[in-house]
Motif scaffolding. Sequence first.
Motif, PDB file in Angstrom:
ATOM      1  N   GLY A  85      24.261 -12.438  78.448  1.00  4.73           N
ATOM      2  CA  GLY A  85      24.057 -12.178  77.033  1.00  4.73           C
ATOM      3  C   GLY A  85      24.560 -10.808  76.641  1.00  4.73           C
ATOM      4  O   GLY A  85      24.961 -10.005  77.478  1.00  4.73           O
ATOM      5  N   PRO A  86      24.563 -10.517  75.348  1.00  3.76           N
ATOM      6  CA  PRO A  86      25.022  -9.212  74.881  1.00  3.76           C
ATOM      7  C   PRO A  86      24.068  -8.101  75.301  1.00  3.76           C
ATOM      8  O   PRO A  86      22.873  -8.325  75.479  1.00  3.76           O
ATOM      9  CB  PRO A  86      25.057  -9.374  73.359  1.00  3.76           C
ATOM     10  N   THR A  87      24.604  -6.889  75.473  1.00  2.00           N
ATOM     11  CA  THR A  87      23.799  -5.708  75.758  1.00  2.00           C
ATOM     12  C   THR A  87      24.079  -4.677  74.672  1.00  2.00           C
ATOM     13  O   THR A  87      24.976  -4.853  73.843  1.00  2.00           O
ATOM     14  CB  THR A  87      24.145  -5.104  77.129  1.00  2.00           C
ATOM     15  N   CYS A  88      23.344  -3.581  74.687  1.00  2.00           N
ATOM     16  CA  CYS A  88      23.581  -2.519  73.710  1.00  2.00           C
ATOM     17  C   CYS A  88      24.989  -1.957  73.828  1.00  2.00           C
ATOM     18  O   CYS A  88      25.567  -1.485  72.849  1.00  2.00           O
ATOM     19  CB  CYS A  88      22.558  -1.398  73.884  1.00  2.00           C
ATOM     20  N   ASP A  89      25.542  -2.000  75.041  1.00  2.98           N
ATOM     21  CA  ASP A  89      26.868  -1.452  75.256  1.00  2.98           C
ATOM     22  C   ASP A  89      27.984  -2.411  74.856  1.00  2.98           C
ATOM     23  O   ASP A  89      29.132  -2.006  74.744  1.00  2.98           O
ATOM     24  CB  ASP A  89      27.030  -1.046  76.722  1.00  2.98           C
ATOM     25  N   THR A  90      27.648  -3.697  74.661  1.00  2.00           N
ATOM     26  CA  THR A  90      28.663  -4.649  74.213  1.00  2.00           C
ATOM     27  C   THR A  90      28.460  -5.089  72.772  1.00  2.00           C
ATOM     28  O   THR A  90      29.412  -5.492  72.114  1.00  2.00           O
ATOM     29  CB  THR A  90      28.675  -5.897  75.115  1.00  2.00           C
ATOM     30  N   ALA A  91      27.230  -5.018  72.280  1.00  6.80           N
ATOM     31  CA  ALA A  91      26.953  -5.459  70.912  1.00  6.80           C
ATOM     32  C   ALA A  91      26.382  -4.349  70.036  1.00  6.80           C
ATOM     33  O   ALA A  91      26.145  -4.551  68.847  1.00  6.80           O
ATOM     34  CB  ALA A  91      25.982  -6.645  70.920  1.00  6.80           C
ATOM     35  N   GLY A  92      26.141  -3.172  70.629  1.00  8.78           N
ATOM     36  CA  GLY A  92      25.595  -2.066  69.854  1.00  8.78           C
ATOM     37  C   GLY A  92      24.109  -2.235  69.573  1.00  8.78           C
ATOM     38  O   GLY A  92      23.476  -3.212  69.971  1.00  8.78           O
ATOM     39  N   ILE A  93      23.558  -1.254  68.901  1.00 11.48           N
ATOM     40  CA  ILE A  93      22.144  -1.310  68.509  1.00 11.48           C
ATOM     41  C   ILE A  93      21.909  -0.300  67.404  1.00 11.48           C
ATOM     42  O   ILE A  93      22.536   0.765  67.372  1.00 11.48           O
ATOM     43  CB  ILE A  93      21.222  -1.009  69.719  1.00 11.48           C
ATOM     44  N   ILE A  94      21.013  -0.641  66.481  1.00 14.80           N
ATOM     45  CA  ILE A  94      20.625   0.320  65.455  1.00 14.80           C
ATOM     46  C   ILE A  94      19.173   0.745  65.707  1.00 14.80           C
ATOM     47  O   ILE A  94      18.346  -0.049  66.158  1.00 14.80           O
ATOM     48  CB  ILE A  94      20.805  -0.238  64.030  1.00 14.80           C
ATOM     49  N   HIS A  95      18.909   1.999  65.444  1.00  8.39           N
ATOM     50  CA  HIS A  95      17.606   2.596  65.743  1.00  8.39           C
ATOM     51  C   HIS A  95      16.438   1.835  65.106  1.00  8.39           C
ATOM     52  O   HIS A  95      15.408   1.626  65.754  1.00  8.39           O
ATOM     53  CB  HIS A  95      17.629   4.056  65.279  1.00  8.39           C
ATOM     54  N   PRO A  96      16.541   1.395  63.847  1.00  9.01           N
ATOM     55  CA  PRO A  96      15.401   0.694  63.239  1.00  9.01           C
ATOM     56  C   PRO A  96      14.971  -0.563  63.985  1.00  9.01           C
ATOM     57  O   PRO A  96      13.782  -0.898  64.009  1.00  9.01           O
ATOM     58  CB  PRO A  96      15.901   0.348  61.831  1.00  9.01           C
ATOM     59  N   ALA A  97      15.919  -1.260  64.612  1.00  7.67           N
ATOM     60  CA  ALA A  97      15.558  -2.461  65.369  1.00  7.67           C
ATOM     61  C   ALA A  97      14.678  -2.091  66.555  1.00  7.67           C
ATOM     62  O   ALA A  97      13.659  -2.743  66.838  1.00  7.67           O
ATOM     63  CB  ALA A  97      16.816  -3.190  65.832  1.00  7.67           C
ATOM     64  N   ALA A  98      15.069  -1.032  67.266  1.00  6.72           N
ATOM     65  CA  ALA A  98      14.274  -0.567  68.399  1.00  6.72           C
ATOM     66  C   ALA A  98      12.897  -0.089  67.938  1.00  6.72           C
ATOM     67  O   ALA A  98      11.873  -0.386  68.566  1.00  6.72           O
ATOM     68  CB  ALA A  98      15.008   0.550  69.122  1.00  6.72           C
ATOM     69  N   SER A  99      12.876   0.638  66.841  1.00 10.09           N
ATOM     70  CA  SER A  99      11.599   1.157  66.323  1.00 10.09           C
ATOM     71  C   SER A  99      10.645   0.026  65.960  1.00 10.09           C
ATOM     72  O   SER A  99       9.433   0.134  66.168  1.00 10.09           O
ATOM     73  CB  SER A  99      11.856   2.039  65.101  1.00 10.09           C
ATOM     74  N   GLN A 100      11.190  -1.060  65.441  1.00 11.78           N
ATOM     75  CA  GLN A 100      10.350  -2.191  65.076  1.00 11.78           C
ATOM     76  C   GLN A 100       9.729  -2.837  66.316  1.00 11.78           C
ATOM     77  O   GLN A 100       8.566  -3.233  66.309  1.00 11.78           O
ATOM     78  CB  GLN A 100      11.169  -3.221  64.296  1.00 11.78           C
ATOM     79  N   VAL A 101      10.501  -2.922  67.396  1.00  9.88           N
ATOM     80  CA  VAL A 101       9.955  -3.436  68.655  1.00  9.88           C
ATOM     81  C   VAL A 101       8.817  -2.539  69.128  1.00  9.88           C
ATOM     82  O   VAL A 101       7.750  -3.013  69.535  1.00  9.88           O
ATOM     83  CB  VAL A 101      11.054  -3.525  69.736  1.00  9.88           C
ATOM     84  N   VAL A 102       9.041  -1.234  69.069  1.00 14.65           N
ATOM     85  CA  VAL A 102       8.030  -0.274  69.520  1.00 14.65           C
ATOM     86  C   VAL A 102       6.760  -0.375  68.679  1.00 14.65           C
ATOM     87  O   VAL A 102       5.644  -0.282  69.209  1.00 14.65           O
ATOM     88  CB  VAL A 102       8.595   1.159  69.483  1.00 14.65           C
ATOM     89  N   VAL A 103       6.900  -0.576  67.379  1.00 12.84           N
ATOM     90  CA  VAL A 103       5.727  -0.742  66.505  1.00 12.84           C
ATOM     91  C   VAL A 103       4.863  -1.896  67.001  1.00 12.84           C
ATOM     92  O   VAL A 103       3.635  -1.781  67.115  1.00 12.84           O
ATOM     93  CB  VAL A 103       6.173  -0.981  65.052  1.00 12.84           C
ATOM     94  N   HIS A 104       5.495  -3.019  67.326  1.00 11.37           N
ATOM     95  CA  HIS A 104       4.740  -4.177  67.813  1.00 11.37           C
ATOM     96  C   HIS A 104       4.150  -3.908  69.190  1.00 11.37           C
ATOM     97  O   HIS A 104       2.976  -4.237  69.443  1.00 11.37           O
ATOM     98  CB  HIS A 104       5.645  -5.413  67.849  1.00 11.37           C
ATOM     99  N   GLN A 105       4.923  -3.304  70.075  1.00 11.40           N
ATOM    100  CA  GLN A 105       4.419  -3.040  71.422  1.00 11.40           C
ATOM    101  C   GLN A 105       3.236  -2.079  71.422  1.00 11.40           C
ATOM    102  O   GLN A 105       2.219  -2.326  72.073  1.00 11.40           O
ATOM    103  CB  GLN A 105       5.533  -2.457  72.293  1.00 11.40           C
ATOM    104  N   THR A 106       3.373  -0.972  70.714  1.00 11.89           N
ATOM    105  CA  THR A 106       2.317   0.047  70.763  1.00 11.89           C
ATOM    106  C   THR A 106       1.065  -0.371  70.001  1.00 11.89           C
ATOM    107  O   THR A 106      -0.039   0.013  70.367  1.00 11.89           O
ATOM    108  CB  THR A 106       2.830   1.399  70.235  1.00 11.89           C
ATOM    109  N   THR A 107       1.222  -1.163  68.962  1.00 13.53           N
ATOM    110  CA  THR A 107       0.036  -1.687  68.268  1.00 13.53           C
ATOM    111  C   THR A 107      -0.757  -2.595  69.194  1.00 13.53           C
ATOM    112  O   THR A 107      -1.990  -2.487  69.301  1.00 13.53           O
ATOM    113  CB  THR A 107       0.434  -2.455  66.996  1.00 13.53           C
ATOM    114  N   GLU A 108      -0.050  -3.474  69.896  1.00 13.26           N
ATOM    115  CA  GLU A 108      -0.718  -4.346  70.870  1.00 13.26           C
ATOM    116  C   GLU A 108      -1.330  -3.518  71.993  1.00 13.26           C
ATOM    117  O   GLU A 108      -2.424  -3.824  72.480  1.00 13.26           O
ATOM    118  CB  GLU A 108       0.283  -5.355  71.433  1.00 13.26           C
ATOM    119  N   ALA A 109      -0.625  -2.462  72.396  1.00 12.75           N
ATOM    120  CA  ALA A 109      -1.147  -1.586  73.449  1.00 12.75           C
ATOM    121  C   ALA A 109      -2.471  -0.947  73.028  1.00 12.75           C
ATOM    122  O   ALA A 109      -3.430  -0.906  73.811  1.00 12.75           O
ATOM    123  CB  ALA A 109      -0.119  -0.500  73.777  1.00 12.75           C
TER     124      ALA A 109
END
Length: 339
Positions: free
Chosen positions: A178-202
């Motif tokens: 599958g695609p990786t950050c190095d082949t498909a890129g990434i924007i910071h807000p997408a990562a931040s949204q994942v972290v919001v869900h992870q840390t809230t559950e944490a």
Amino acid sequence: MMDRYSRQILFPSIGEGGQQKLAKKHVLIIGIGTLGTQSSEMLTRAGIGKLTIVDRDYIEWSNLQRQQLYIEEDAKNRTPKAVAAKERLQAINSEVEIEARIIDVTPVELEELVEGVDLILDATDNFDIRMMMNDISQKHQIPWIYGSCVGSYGMSFTIVPKETPCLHCLMETVPVGGPTCDTAGIIHPAASQVVVHQTTEALKILTDNYDALRKKLISFDVWTNQIVQMNVSSMKKVDCASCGEKATYPFLQFDEQTKTAVLCGRSSVQVRPPNVQQRNLKQLAQQLEKTGGKVEANAFLLSFTIGDERMVVFEDGRALVHGTNDVEKAKTLYHRYLS
């Protein structure tokens, strides 16, 4: 200094009791990159008792766009991520105990790392390590929170041993190609949204608010404004090798791990996935071309060169990383572009 956490204590689901519980908990974060820098900062500011942060890599210029604990001086000096992260986190909250480890995680290291841990947070960039984390979680009955992102897309799922399906239940086999950050890129807000869900559950788990857990797999695309919550409870398998009634924890076994071998006299390292694969070299070439590197292919193999780094990939999933005898560097490059 409870005044420090006064706004968090005012939140009724945490309160003074929850804050006191939080101060006694130990969280292991594997990977201190895009997800790990943000989640470690949030938990440090929240008053976690102890954080163990683990990463095998050093800071590069491309990290600065989204890995928020790091600065230009870190990239200039190629500072190990765990070292720089610990320094910044201690400056944020000196009350939190921070243990930083610069290691490549294998089942051997995991057995040591999980001792006394209350929760594991996934901030890695490959499924090889995630499946090991999943099995160690099930073996020691430690909850863990999966998180991943690429492009503008993200996903998270909270795994509680004996209650929810594990990652092996959901994935069946380790996904490849599958695609990786190095082949498909990434924007910071997408990562931040994942972290919001992870840390809230944490925070829910660390303050014993298990009833408030989402219990669903969530995926989203912040660019196309899509969000899906999927009930996956029916996917829990009684015969799962990782969490079933007769669990054998296969991803903690040598046969299920990525293998490496230094090729004598060639300044090259062979990296081999746990199982023989059938890679679509044409599709892989299209992904790698997006990196700006040079891609050449024939019917049997693909050669990829970017900067001073070159690797050759075969249809069975093997890769030869040329120009180095450093196994850890070879594995890092393999997972960066091929995981």
